[in-house]
Design an enzyme around this catalytic site. Structure first.
Site, PDB file in Angstrom:
ATOM      1  N   GLY A  23       0.786  -1.240   0.000  1.00 31.02           N
ATOM      2  CA  GLY A  23       0.000   0.000   0.000  1.00 31.02           C
ATOM      3  C   GLY A  23       0.813   1.282   0.000  1.00 31.02           C
ATOM      4  CB  THR A  24       4.241   2.324  -1.049  1.00 34.89           C
ATOM      5  OG1 THR A  24       4.275   1.684  -2.320  1.00 34.89           O
ATOM      6  CG2 THR A  24       4.995   1.492  -0.043  1.00 34.89           C
ATOM      7  CG  ASN A  25       1.656   3.157  -5.780  1.00 39.55           C
ATOM      8  OD1 ASN A  25       2.030   4.143  -6.399  1.00 39.55           O
ATOM      9  ND2 ASN A  25       2.296   2.000  -5.815  1.00 39.55           N
ATOM     10  CG  MET A 101      -0.773  -7.629  -6.915  1.00 42.71           C
ATOM     11  SD  MET A 101      -0.208  -6.644  -8.336  1.00 42.71           S
ATOM     12  CE  MET A 101       0.960  -7.790  -9.042  1.00 42.71           C
ATOM     13  CB  ILE A 103      -7.142 -10.517 -13.963  1.00 41.86           C
ATOM     14  CG1 ILE A 103      -5.631 -10.589 -14.187  1.00 41.86           C
ATOM     15  CG2 ILE A 103      -7.851 -10.082 -15.241  1.00 41.86           C
ATOM     16  CD1 ILE A 103      -5.194 -11.684 -15.126  1.00 41.86           C
ATOM     17  CG  LEU A 104     -10.517  -5.709 -11.499  1.00 37.20           C
ATOM     18  CD1 LEU A 104     -10.326  -4.205 -11.645  1.00 37.20           C
ATOM     19  CD2 LEU A 104     -11.469  -6.025 -10.349  1.00 37.20           C
ATOM     20  CG  ASN A 118      -3.480  -0.985 -12.829  1.00 39.33           C
ATOM     21  OD1 ASN A 118      -3.341  -1.156 -11.603  1.00 39.33           O
ATOM     22  ND2 ASN A 118      -2.844  -1.735 -13.717  1.00 39.33           N
ATOM     23  CG  HIS A 120       1.901  -2.696 -15.188  1.00 37.85           C
ATOM     24  ND1 HIS A 120       1.736  -3.887 -14.491  1.00 37.85           N
ATOM     25  CD2 HIS A 120       2.800  -2.949 -16.163  1.00 37.85           C
ATOM     26  CE1 HIS A 120       2.488  -4.816 -15.039  1.00 37.85           C
ATOM     27  NE2 HIS A 120       3.148  -4.282 -16.054  1.00 37.85           N
TER      28      HIS A 120
HETATM   29  C1  GAR Z   1       3.401  -1.310  -7.353  1.00 34.77           C
HETATM   30  O1  GAR Z   1       4.740  -1.374  -7.740  1.00 34.77           O
HETATM   31  C2  GAR Z   1       2.470  -1.329  -8.551  1.00 34.77           C
HETATM   32  O2  GAR Z   1       3.031  -0.674  -9.654  1.00 34.77           O
HETATM   33  C3  GAR Z   1       2.341  -2.796  -8.817  1.00 34.77           C
HETATM   34  O3  GAR Z   1       2.246  -3.375  -7.541  1.00 34.77           O
HETATM   35  C4  GAR Z   1       3.006  -2.590  -6.616  1.00 34.77           C
HETATM   36  C5  GAR Z   1       2.142  -2.311  -5.397  1.00 34.77           C
HETATM   37  O4  GAR Z   1       2.886  -1.687  -4.385  1.00 34.77           O
HETATM   38  N1  GAR Z   1       1.184  -3.092  -9.619  1.00 34.77           N
HETATM   39  C6  GAR Z   1       1.134  -4.060 -10.540  1.00 34.77           C
HETATM   40  O5  GAR Z   1       2.069  -4.817 -10.758  1.00 34.77           O
HETATM   41  C7  GAR Z   1      -0.178  -4.154 -11.321  1.00 34.77           C
HETATM   42  N2  GAR Z   1      -0.045  -5.026 -12.438  1.00 34.77           N
HETATM   43  P1  GAR Z   1       2.181  -0.987  -3.158  1.00 34.77           P
HETATM   44  O6  GAR Z   1       1.210  -2.005  -2.546  1.00 34.77           O
HETATM   45  O7  GAR Z   1       3.292  -0.676  -2.209  1.00 34.77           O
HETATM   46  O8  GAR Z   1       1.484   0.245  -3.645  1.00 34.77           O
END
Ligand code: GAR
Length: 223
Positions: A23-25, A101, A103-104, A118, A120
């Site tokens: 969940g850093t994003n 993570m 697929i919807l 999203n 990626h």
């Molecule tokens: C992020 O690096 C995001 O780009 C990736 O998962 C990570 C989640 O990190 N997403 C994908 O690969 C989608 N296909 P977070 O939980 O720390 O935000």
């Protein structure tokens, strides 16, 4: 009504964030709402993993959370139907996938067409799916990056809004590249969410527009 600020909660757009992991994003978006870079509120955080650390981040920010596990449903369709109904009940304006993570289903992406973003970790259309850092290294790429895009029924598909590039140096390992990409992620995702919330960013017929201008295939200001 007199005395209400323009950004009073009553008028605030609502965002639901879907996560599966750290969940850093999510945190970057929560912080950007908190400091009013994004004029919206995160009204719920949804996870398909009960132990996702992002759920702790949501609780710390006093945001309601909901967990939907695949094992509780007979099909992906049934799971996405339930998640969709929950999202609709929140009256969210925007669905932000932040490391979700799973697929919807097409029925979900079509139900919320133009309202799902999203992030990626690759320069899409290169390297959709998993292990993008390793795959970029294996392919001998000299640059990698991250993409924010609208979501359609294809995995990591949909109109690109914004990309950030990072170099790959000859001595790099996966961790080096990931570290560089993650710094960029936390910059570009809040910015794109802000554009959407401010009504500047729209998806029409599968294409992304910023301020009424069609964005190129690689998104805004790709160079
Ligand atoms: C992020 O690096 C995001 O780009 C990736 O998962 C990570 C989640 O990190 N997403 C994908 O690969 C989608 N296909 P977070 O939980 O720390 O935000």
């Amino acid at each position: 009504m007199l005395g209400l600020g323009f950004f009073n909660e009553e008028f605030m757009k609502k965002i639901v964030v879907l996560i599966s992991g750290s969940g850093t994003n999510l945190q970057a978006i929560l912080d950007a709402c908190q400091n009013q870079f994004i004029h919206a509120e995160v009204c719920a955080v949804i996870s398909n993993k009960p132990d996702a650390y992002g759920l702790e981040r949501a609780k710390n920010a006093k945001i309601p959370t909901a967990v939907f596990e695949r094992k509780s449903y007979p099909s992906n369709l049934a799971m996405d139907q339930t998640i969709g109904d929950f999202i609709e009940s929140t009256a969210a304006d925007l669905i932000v996938l932040a490391g979700y993570m799973k697929i919807l289903t097409a029925s979900f992406t079509q139900r919320f067409a133009g309202k799902i973003l999203n992030i990626h970790p690759s320069l899409l259309p290169k390297f959709p799916g998993l292990d993008t850092y390793q795959r970029a290294l294996d392919a001998g790429e000299t640059e990698h990056g991250v993409t924010v895009h609208f979501v359609n029924e294809e995995m990591d598909g949909g109109a690109v809004v914004l990309q950030a590039k990072v170099p790959i140096f000859p001595e790099d390992n996966v961790g080096d590249i990931e570290k560089r990409v993650r710094v960029q992620e936390l910059q570009i995702y809040p910015l794109v969410v802000k554009w959407f919330v401010d009504g500047r960013l729209k998806e029409i017929d599968g294409k992304a527009y910023l301020d009424g201008n069609l964005l190129p295939a690689s998104g805004y200001a790709s160079e």
